[in-house]
Design a protein around this motif. Structure first.
Motif, mmCIF file in Angstrom:
data_model
loop_
_atom_site.group_PDB
_atom_site.id
_atom_site.type_symbol
_atom_site.label_atom_id
_atom_site.label_comp_id
_atom_site.label_asym_id
_atom_site.label_seq_id
_atom_site.Cartn_x
_atom_site.Cartn_y
_atom_site.Cartn_z
ATOM 1 N N THR A 129 0.840 -1.202 0.000
ATOM 2 C CA THR A 129 0.000 0.000 0.000
ATOM 3 C C THR A 129 0.866 1.240 0.000
ATOM 4 O OG1 THR A 129 -1.769 -1.146 1.190
ATOM 5 C CG2 THR A 129 -1.814 1.255 1.218
ATOM 6 N N LEU A 130 0.528 2.188 -0.862
ATOM 7 C CA LEU A 130 1.244 3.457 -0.969
ATOM 8 C C LEU A 130 0.318 4.573 -0.528
ATOM 9 C CD1 LEU A 130 3.660 5.203 -2.033
ATOM 10 C CD2 LEU A 130 2.484 5.198 -4.256
ATOM 11 N N ARG A 131 0.764 5.362 0.438
ATOM 12 C CA ARG A 131 -0.004 6.535 0.877
ATOM 13 C C ARG A 131 0.351 7.715 -0.023
ATOM 14 N NH1 ARG A 131 -2.447 8.768 5.526
ATOM 15 N NH2 ARG A 131 -2.065 6.850 6.708
ATOM 16 N N LEU A 132 -0.656 8.401 -0.547
ATOM 17 C CA LEU A 132 -0.415 9.542 -1.420
ATOM 18 C C LEU A 132 0.133 10.721 -0.627
ATOM 19 C CD1 LEU A 132 -3.591 9.507 -3.713
ATOM 20 C CD2 LEU A 132 -1.443 8.240 -3.953
ATOM 21 N N GLN A 133 1.044 11.456 -1.234
ATOM 22 C CA GLN A 133 1.598 12.635 -0.570
ATOM 23 C C GLN A 133 0.545 13.723 -0.407
ATOM 24 O OE1 GLN A 133 4.972 13.760 -2.962
ATOM 25 N NE2 GLN A 133 6.310 12.194 -2.070
ATOM 26 N N GLN A 134 -0.341 13.857 -1.395
ATOM 27 C CA GLN A 134 -1.431 14.823 -1.336
ATOM 28 C C GLN A 134 -2.740 14.114 -1.679
ATOM 29 O OE1 GLN A 134 -1.351 18.000 -0.407
ATOM 30 N NE2 GLN A 134 0.877 18.023 -0.091
ATOM 31 N N PRO A 135 -3.781 14.270 -0.864
ATOM 32 C CA PRO A 135 -5.078 13.672 -1.207
ATOM 33 C C PRO A 135 -5.575 14.193 -2.560
ATOM 34 C CG PRO A 135 -5.071 14.483 1.052
ATOM 35 C CD PRO A 135 -3.835 15.009 0.417
ATOM 36 N N LEU A 136 -6.264 13.352 -3.291
ATOM 37 C CA LEU A 136 -6.749 13.698 -4.623
ATOM 38 C C LEU A 136 -8.263 13.516 -4.656
ATOM 39 C CD1 LEU A 136 -6.080 14.428 -7.583
ATOM 40 C CD2 LEU A 136 -5.772 11.979 -8.016
ATOM 41 N N PRO A 137 -9.021 14.592 -4.897
ATOM 42 C CA PRO A 137 -10.485 14.475 -4.886
ATOM 43 C C PRO A 137 -11.008 13.523 -5.963
ATOM 44 C CG PRO A 137 -9.807 16.776 -4.771
ATOM 45 C CD PRO A 137 -8.587 15.985 -5.108
ATOM 46 N N VAL A 138 -11.991 12.716 -5.581
ATOM 47 C CA VAL A 138 -12.687 11.817 -6.497
ATOM 48 C C VAL A 138 -14.175 12.127 -6.389
ATOM 49 C CG1 VAL A 138 -13.236 9.430 -7.085
ATOM 50 C CG2 VAL A 138 -10.941 10.011 -6.248
ATOM 51 N N VAL A 139 -14.807 12.391 -7.518
ATOM 52 C CA VAL A 139 -16.238 12.695 -7.546
ATOM 53 C C VAL A 139 -16.950 11.626 -8.365
ATOM 54 C CG1 VAL A 139 -18.031 14.326 -8.269
ATOM 55 C CG2 VAL A 139 -15.888 15.173 -7.309
ATOM 56 N N LEU A 140 -17.942 11.002 -7.773
ATOM 57 C CA LEU A 140 -18.812 10.071 -8.479
ATOM 58 C C LEU A 140 -20.089 10.831 -8.809
ATOM 59 C CD1 LEU A 140 -18.262 6.856 -6.313
ATOM 60 C CD2 LEU A 140 -16.835 7.819 -8.134
ATOM 61 N N ALA A 141 -20.240 11.201 -10.069
ATOM 62 C CA ALA A 141 -21.283 12.127 -10.498
ATOM 63 C C ALA A 141 -22.297 11.437 -11.400
ATOM 64 C CB ALA A 141 -20.647 13.319 -11.214
ATOM 65 N N TYR A 142 -23.351 12.193 -11.745
ATOM 66 C CA TYR A 142 -24.445 11.631 -12.547
ATOM 67 C C TYR A 142 -24.961 12.712 -13.482
ATOM 68 C CZ TYR A 142 -28.450 8.476 -13.374
ATOM 69 O OH TYR A 142 -29.369 7.602 -13.922
ATOM 70 N N GLY A 143 -24.642 12.576 -14.760
ATOM 71 C CA GLY A 143 -25.146 13.519 -15.747
ATOM 72 C C GLY A 143 -25.533 12.796 -17.014
ATOM 73 N N THR A 144 -26.767 12.923 -17.447
ATOM 74 C CA THR A 144 -27.232 12.207 -18.639
ATOM 75 C C THR A 144 -27.129 13.048 -19.900
ATOM 76 O OG1 THR A 144 -29.546 12.869 -18.306
ATOM 77 C CG2 THR A 144 -28.815 10.807 -17.270
ATOM 78 N N ALA A 145 -26.565 14.235 -19.803
ATOM 79 C CA ALA A 145 -26.329 15.065 -20.986
ATOM 80 C C ALA A 145 -25.019 15.813 -20.791
ATOM 81 C CB ALA A 145 -27.471 16.053 -21.200
#
Length: 538
Positions: free
Chosen positions: A476-492
């Motif tokens: 396991t590697l810990r990231l030096q800087q957190p990286l935002p992850v967005v789970l989004a929903y767009g149908t267009a």
């Protein structure tokens, strides 16, 4: 009643405004009104230039997918016009109309900036932005004082580029609503499907429709049969609507070709609404998964310009029973050659029954049992399976070619235990519809994604990433800087080619949002009417 003339003469104007303004409190739950001696929109009893600008802005709210009636746009515009042309208003009438316009504009700015519904109430776990980041009353007063209202309204809208391109697409699709190509539905297909070379009575109408949509060049002549450029136009249409671009018109493609333009307009409006609360520009680097599109994009922001650095297909949760939740969290770890801890629900419903039927599955899949002390048991027994069902043991899959997570796992801790990972079944990415997982998200190009995540981490070259993935030993590697992850929903969406793409509402969330918005507008208008006509509320 609303919509009648307010200003036939000054006394009638005052009484009419008082009656109409009883409904303003339906719009001003969060709005702070001005003191009676400090109007915002009037000078010497007449509306200012900013007041007329505000009325025009409210009347044009539909350009952003909002509903002008939610802000009494029509009544306000008429009232201000009559106030400008008729006798000067009495101070009481000025104060009431000033308050009404202020409340409507504050409400409009709040809706434009942050949306009209709480996303957490419609299965989208995005928290509202802190109140201090956008204060509609203060923002409005500063804009009016600076004679900067139209530009201030533009700045209040989401700044993510997709919002602006979708706003333009909304205008284009609204213009199509009256187009001759949609005056009648396409004729039925001559058989189960239409393939190149076949005759079809709807060729002229279909040609006209594809030209209007931009899938065929302007001036393309209608062929005698379904062939040539028309097949290419249908392929382009299919690619924009989440369909297999094979040029054959079966039931699915025919349904999309016959879909009313009004439905496409509503898809765009709903996506604009979601963009008001989806946190897409909260850092210089971000990963976004658009669930109904089955696509992940990793991007960076430089000088307010968004650059997509990686784009790939994904597999998401099944629409029927294991939907991928929508939220934003920070990626903090990458696990190479990961173990897969089989979730208890999957173990009970799927894995244990399979192992009872087929004991050899245990060894083929590289499973083992793990107790609370962390010790692994690598042999299968009925007692161990019973212990799994009692919650005393769990099933774990060792790193290897059969591991369900593939050879890499991207971890962004969250309450739903959702993560990104590779897969030992890459052939599934060839499918058009890819809601096939238990909720977690499988990525097509894990090395490209890892390279993006680790691009600023010294020593982590592509070769080193591949070596860690192929080692077969979990690390396991810990990231030096957190990286935002967005789970989004767009149908267009509007892609880089400038074309509008539509995707199926696989989880039914457009329907949920549409109903929430309609109920909100109806409730607001009902409450306003009751305030205007209190005798109706008894």
């Amino acid at each position: 009643m609303r919509g009648t003339s307010f200003f036939r003469r000054n006394g009638a104007a005052a009484r009419g405004i008082v009656a109409g303004l009883l409904g303003v409190w339906a719009l001003s739950c969060h709005a702070g009104t001005l003191a009676a001696d400090a109007t915002l929109w009037f000078s010497q009893g007449r509306p200012t230039a900013e007041a007329r600008q505000a009325a025009d802005i409210l009347a044009a709210a539909a350009a952003d997918g909002l509903e002008p009636r939610d802000y009494d746009a029509g009544d306000l515009r008429r009232a201000l016009g009559q106030a400008a042309d008729g006798p000067p208003l009495a101070p009481e009438a000025v104060n009431l109309l000033d308050d009404r316009l202020t409340a409507a504009m504050e409400h409009y700015l709040a809706d434009l900036h942050g949306g009209r519904v709480d996303p957490r109430k419609i299965h989208e776990n995005f928290a509202a932005a802190p109140d201090g980041q956008f204060n509609p009353p203060a923002y409005l007063r500063a804009a009016v004082a600076g004679h900067d209202l139209p530009e201030a309204v533009r700045r209040a809208a989401p700044s993510f580029p997709l919002y602006g391109t979708l706003r333009g697409a909304l205008a284009r699709y609204r213009a199509l609503a009256g187009h001759a190509a949609w005056q009648a539905p396409l004729p039925p297909l001559p058989g189960r499907k239409l393939v190149s070379g076949q005759a079809y009575a709807g060729v002229p109408a279909l040609t006209q429709r594809l030209i209007a949509l931009g899938d065929l060049p302007v001036g393309t002549p209608a062929p005698e049969r379904y062939e040539g450029a028309m097949v290419d136009g249908v392929k382009a249409f299919q690619a924009r609507h989440g369909l297999d671009a094979d040029g054959e018109i079966g039931a699915g493609t025919f349904a999309q070709l016959n879909a009313p333009v009004a439905g496409r307009v509503r898809q765009i409006e709903l996506t604009l609404e979601r963009l008001r609360w989806t946190p897409l520009l909260e850092g210089p680097r971000m990963i976004v998964v658009n669930v109904p599109e089955f696509v992940l994009r990793a991007y960076e922001v430089h000088d307010a310009h968004v650059q997509v650095k990686a784009e790939m297909k994904v597999i998401v949760g099944k629409a029927l029973d294991t939907r991928t939740p929508l939220f934003k969290e920070d990626m903090r770890f990458i696990e190479f050659s990961p173990y897969w801890n089989v979730p208890p629900s999957i173990a009970r419903a799927e894995t244990v029954p399979r192992l009872r039927r087929d004991p050899g599955y245990f060894e083929r899949q590289g499973f083992e049992f793990v107790g609370g002390d962390g010790k692994a048991v690598t042999t299968l027994s009925a007692a161990s399976l019973d212990a799994v069902l009692r919650g005393q043991l769990r099933i774990r899959q060792r790193p290897g070619p059969m591991n369900a997570l593939g050879d890499i796992k991207f971890i962004f801790p969250n309450n739903d235990n959702i993560y990104l990972h590779h897969t030992p079944s890459p052939g599934l990415f060839t499918r058009g519809r890819r809601d096939l997982s238990h909720g977690c998200i499988r990525v097509e190009e894990p090395v490209a994604l890892a390279s993006f995540v680790l691009q600023d981490t010294p020593g982590w070259t592509e070769a080193r990433i591949r070596e860690a993935m192929e080692r077969g030993q979990s690390s396991t590697l810990r990231l030096q800087q957190p990286l935002p992850v967005v789970l989004a929903y767009g149908t267009a969406i509007v892609k880089a080619d400038g074309r509008v793409y539509f995707f199926p509402d696989i989880y039914g969330l457009d329907k949920v949002l549409d109903e929430a918005l309609r109920q909100r507008s109806a409730s607001r208008r009902t409450f306003a009417s009751a305030q205007m006509h209190p005798q109706l509320s008894y």
